[in-house]
Design a protein around this motif. Structure first.
Motif, PDB file in Angstrom:
ATOM      1  N   SER A 137      -6.803  -0.976  18.180  1.00 45.10           N
ATOM      2  CA  SER A 137      -8.151   0.441  18.262  1.00 45.10           C
ATOM      3  C   SER A 137      -7.472   1.663  17.391  1.00 45.10           C
ATOM      4  O   SER A 137      -7.932   2.667  16.720  1.00 45.10           O
ATOM      5  CB  SER A 137      -8.168   1.419  19.721  1.00 45.10           C
ATOM      6  OG  SER A 137      -7.218   1.920  20.240  1.00 45.10           O
ATOM      7  N   ASP A 138      -6.772   1.433  16.635  1.00 44.16           N
ATOM      8  CA  ASP A 138      -5.607   2.504  16.008  1.00 44.16           C
ATOM      9  C   ASP A 138      -6.165   2.158  14.314  1.00 44.16           C
ATOM     10  O   ASP A 138      -5.507   1.159  13.876  1.00 44.16           O
ATOM     11  CB  ASP A 138      -3.771   1.996  16.173  1.00 44.16           C
ATOM     12  CG  ASP A 138      -3.485   3.391  14.796  1.00 44.16           C
ATOM     13  OD1 ASP A 138      -4.100   3.981  14.405  1.00 44.16           O
ATOM     14  OD2 ASP A 138      -2.523   2.462  14.804  1.00 44.16           O
ATOM     15  N   ILE A 139      -7.504   2.423  13.664  1.00 43.25           N
ATOM     16  CA  ILE A 139      -8.549   1.615  12.632  1.00 43.25           C
ATOM     17  C   ILE A 139      -6.859   2.157  11.604  1.00 43.25           C
ATOM     18  O   ILE A 139      -6.987   1.335  11.574  1.00 43.25           O
ATOM     19  CB  ILE A 139      -9.194   2.392  12.321  1.00 43.25           C
ATOM     20  CG1 ILE A 139     -10.323   2.667  13.777  1.00 43.25           C
ATOM     21  CG2 ILE A 139      -9.969   2.323  10.917  1.00 43.25           C
ATOM     22  CD1 ILE A 139     -11.018   0.756  13.948  1.00 43.25           C
ATOM     23  N   PRO A 140      -6.251   3.196  11.573  1.00 40.50           N
ATOM     24  CA  PRO A 140      -5.562   3.424   9.987  1.00 40.50           C
ATOM     25  C   PRO A 140      -4.587   2.995  10.250  1.00 40.50           C
ATOM     26  O   PRO A 140      -4.207   1.797   9.131  1.00 40.50           O
ATOM     27  CB  PRO A 140      -5.212   5.131  10.553  1.00 40.50           C
ATOM     28  CG  PRO A 140      -6.329   5.656  10.945  1.00 40.50           C
ATOM     29  CD  PRO A 140      -6.815   4.183  12.377  1.00 40.50           C
ATOM     30  N   ALA A 141      -4.593   2.275  11.009  1.00 36.71           N
ATOM     31  CA  ALA A 141      -2.619   0.763  11.248  1.00 36.71           C
ATOM     32  C   ALA A 141      -3.104  -0.512  11.002  1.00 36.71           C
ATOM     33  O   ALA A 141      -2.858  -1.351  10.653  1.00 36.71           O
ATOM     34  CB  ALA A 141      -1.988   0.924  12.670  1.00 36.71           C
ATOM     35  N   GLY A 142      -4.647  -0.636  11.252  1.00 35.37           N
ATOM     36  CA  GLY A 142      -4.748  -2.289  11.137  1.00 35.37           C
ATOM     37  C   GLY A 142      -5.530  -2.139   9.034  1.00 35.37           C
ATOM     38  O   GLY A 142      -5.483  -2.816   8.949  1.00 35.37           O
ATOM     39  N   ILE A 143      -5.964  -0.649   8.777  1.00 35.01           N
ATOM     40  CA  ILE A 143      -5.944  -1.191   7.120  1.00 35.01           C
ATOM     41  C   ILE A 143      -4.760  -1.007   6.783  1.00 35.01           C
ATOM     42  O   ILE A 143      -4.831  -1.997   5.929  1.00 35.01           O
ATOM     43  CB  ILE A 143      -7.019   0.420   7.165  1.00 35.01           C
ATOM     44  CG1 ILE A 143      -8.332   0.606   7.496  1.00 35.01           C
ATOM     45  CG2 ILE A 143      -6.417   0.671   5.533  1.00 35.01           C
ATOM     46  CD1 ILE A 143      -9.270   1.395   7.314  1.00 35.01           C
ATOM     47  N   GLU A 144      -3.847  -0.559   7.187  1.00 31.22           N
ATOM     48  CA  GLU A 144      -2.231  -0.329   6.565  1.00 31.22           C
ATOM     49  C   GLU A 144      -1.748  -1.772   6.986  1.00 31.22           C
ATOM     50  O   GLU A 144      -1.584  -2.715   5.312  1.00 31.22           O
ATOM     51  CB  GLU A 144      -1.289   0.269   7.355  1.00 31.22           C
ATOM     52  CG  GLU A 144      -0.228   0.537   6.453  1.00 31.22           C
ATOM     53  CD  GLU A 144       0.898   1.488   7.131  1.00 31.22           C
ATOM     54  OE1 GLU A 144       2.377   1.504   7.344  1.00 31.22           O
ATOM     55  OE2 GLU A 144       0.232   2.844   6.890  1.00 31.22           O
ATOM     56  N   PRO A 179      -3.452  -5.303   7.494  1.00 27.04           N
ATOM     57  CA  PRO A 179      -4.501  -5.887   8.377  1.00 27.04           C
ATOM     58  C   PRO A 179      -3.686  -7.259  10.415  1.00 27.04           C
ATOM     59  O   PRO A 179      -4.827  -7.668  10.305  1.00 27.04           O
ATOM     60  CB  PRO A 179      -5.532  -6.892   7.587  1.00 27.04           C
ATOM     61  CG  PRO A 179      -4.944  -6.062   5.631  1.00 27.04           C
ATOM     62  CD  PRO A 179      -3.155  -5.456   6.288  1.00 27.04           C
ATOM     63  N   ARG A 180      -2.884  -7.562   9.533  1.00 23.85           N
ATOM     64  CA  ARG A 180      -2.068  -8.836  10.733  1.00 23.85           C
ATOM     65  C   ARG A 180      -2.384  -8.031  12.050  1.00 23.85           C
ATOM     66  O   ARG A 180      -2.397  -8.698  12.918  1.00 23.85           O
ATOM     67  CB  ARG A 180      -0.679  -9.218  10.089  1.00 23.85           C
ATOM     68  CG  ARG A 180      -0.815  -9.467   8.727  1.00 23.85           C
ATOM     69  CD  ARG A 180       0.881 -10.237   8.879  1.00 23.85           C
ATOM     70  NE  ARG A 180       1.300  -9.207   8.588  1.00 23.85           N
ATOM     71  CZ  ARG A 180       2.631  -8.837   8.264  1.00 23.85           C
ATOM     72  NH1 ARG A 180       3.458  -9.914   7.798  1.00 23.85           N
ATOM     73  NH2 ARG A 180       3.195  -8.073   7.589  1.00 23.85           N
ATOM     74  N   ILE A 181      -2.349  -6.841  12.441  1.00 16.19           N
ATOM     75  CA  ILE A 181      -2.613  -6.292  13.159  1.00 16.19           C
ATOM     76  C   ILE A 181      -4.376  -6.201  14.310  1.00 16.19           C
ATOM     77  O   ILE A 181      -3.748  -7.156  15.312  1.00 16.19           O
ATOM     78  CB  ILE A 181      -2.210  -4.331  12.698  1.00 16.19           C
ATOM     79  CG1 ILE A 181      -0.631  -4.246  12.637  1.00 16.19           C
ATOM     80  CG2 ILE A 181      -2.618  -3.682  14.619  1.00 16.19           C
ATOM     81  CD1 ILE A 181      -0.421  -2.992  12.844  1.00 16.19           C
ATOM     82  N   ASP A 182      -4.637  -6.517  13.182  1.00 16.70           N
ATOM     83  CA  ASP A 182      -5.877  -6.309  14.049  1.00 16.70           C
ATOM     84  C   ASP A 182      -6.180  -8.216  14.407  1.00 16.70           C
ATOM     85  O   ASP A 182      -6.769  -8.628  14.923  1.00 16.70           O
ATOM     86  CB  ASP A 182      -7.603  -6.525  12.997  1.00 16.70           C
ATOM     87  CG  ASP A 182      -7.203  -4.866  12.757  1.00 16.70           C
ATOM     88  OD1 ASP A 182      -7.152  -3.887  14.191  1.00 16.70           O
ATOM     89  OD2 ASP A 182      -7.941  -4.746  12.122  1.00 16.70           O
ATOM     90  N   LEU A 183      -5.861  -8.890  13.415  1.00 13.84           N
ATOM     91  CA  LEU A 183      -5.550 -10.554  13.877  1.00 13.84           C
ATOM     92  C   LEU A 183      -4.620 -10.858  14.988  1.00 13.84           C
ATOM     93  O   LEU A 183      -4.590 -12.041  15.763  1.00 13.84           O
ATOM     94  CB  LEU A 183      -4.633 -11.050  12.200  1.00 13.84           C
ATOM     95  CG  LEU A 183      -5.666 -11.194  11.553  1.00 13.84           C
ATOM     96  CD1 LEU A 183      -5.714 -11.896  10.360  1.00 13.84           C
ATOM     97  CD2 LEU A 183      -7.147 -11.501  11.562  1.00 13.84           C
ATOM     98  N   HIS A 184      -3.782  -9.503  15.591  1.00 10.94           N
ATOM     99  CA  HIS A 184      -2.528 -10.380  16.594  1.00 10.94           C
ATOM    100  C   HIS A 184      -3.251  -9.582  18.064  1.00 10.94           C
ATOM    101  O   HIS A 184      -2.515  -9.695  19.051  1.00 10.94           O
ATOM    102  CB  HIS A 184      -1.499 -10.158  15.989  1.00 10.94           C
ATOM    103  CG  HIS A 184      -1.331 -11.021  15.472  1.00 10.94           C
ATOM    104  ND1 HIS A 184      -0.584 -12.536  15.584  1.00 10.94           N
ATOM    105  CD2 HIS A 184      -0.921 -10.563  14.498  1.00 10.94           C
ATOM    106  CE1 HIS A 184      -0.471 -12.992  13.986  1.00 10.94           C
ATOM    107  NE2 HIS A 184      -0.304 -12.446  13.087  1.00 10.94           N
ATOM    108  N   ARG A 185      -3.773  -8.345  18.096  1.00  9.52           N
ATOM    109  CA  ARG A 185      -3.954  -8.147  18.831  1.00  9.52           C
ATOM    110  C   ARG A 185      -5.197  -7.730  18.952  1.00  9.52           C
ATOM    111  O   ARG A 185      -6.758  -7.842  18.556  1.00  9.52           O
ATOM    112  CB  ARG A 185      -3.533  -6.061  18.738  1.00  9.52           C
ATOM    113  CG  ARG A 185      -2.878  -6.310  18.680  1.00  9.52           C
ATOM    114  CD  ARG A 185      -1.931  -4.723  19.639  1.00  9.52           C
ATOM    115  NE  ARG A 185      -0.658  -4.862  19.057  1.00  9.52           N
ATOM    116  CZ  ARG A 185      -0.143  -4.034  19.209  1.00  9.52           C
ATOM    117  NH1 ARG A 185      -0.792  -2.630  19.153  1.00  9.52           N
ATOM    118  NH2 ARG A 185       1.334  -3.845  19.297  1.00  9.52           N
TER     119      ARG A 185
END
Length: 103
Positions: free
Chosen positions: A88-95, A97-103
């Protein structure tokens, strides 16, 4: 209540997940909350799990073995899945993108 049928709520310890679990429990359903507690807190579901129809398992939904273990332990027919486990942390996912693929 059909005691064999169980709803799954991934991310159920988050803000939206907790509110969904409250609504489902109010409609006399059995619920299994799956959450890795990376964004939510177990304190959000502490009161909910006092209800015998609500179970909580701390599990990373990206860990297939842990998920299989959690799902096999419920003892009922899994019916609906409410998938709310995500970054749910959009800025972290932009910085990163692997975060969005693992959570």
């Amino acid at each position: 209540m059909d005691s064999d049928k169980i709803d799954i709520v991934t991310g159920g310890a988050g803000f939206i997940g907790k509110n969904l679990v409250e609504r489902l429990a109010a409609s006399d359903r059995r619920i299994l909350i799956l959450d890795d507690l990376s964004r939510g807190g177990q304190d959000r579901v502490a009161a909910l799990v006092q209800d015998k129809r609500v179970q909580f398992r701390q599990v990373d939904c990206a860990d297939a073995d842990a998920m299989a273990d959690a799902l096999s332990s419920v003892g009922g027919q899994l019916t609906d899945v409410w998938h709310l486990a995500a970054n749910s942390d959009i800025p972290a996912g932009i910085e990163d993108p692997r975060i969005d693929l693992h959570r």
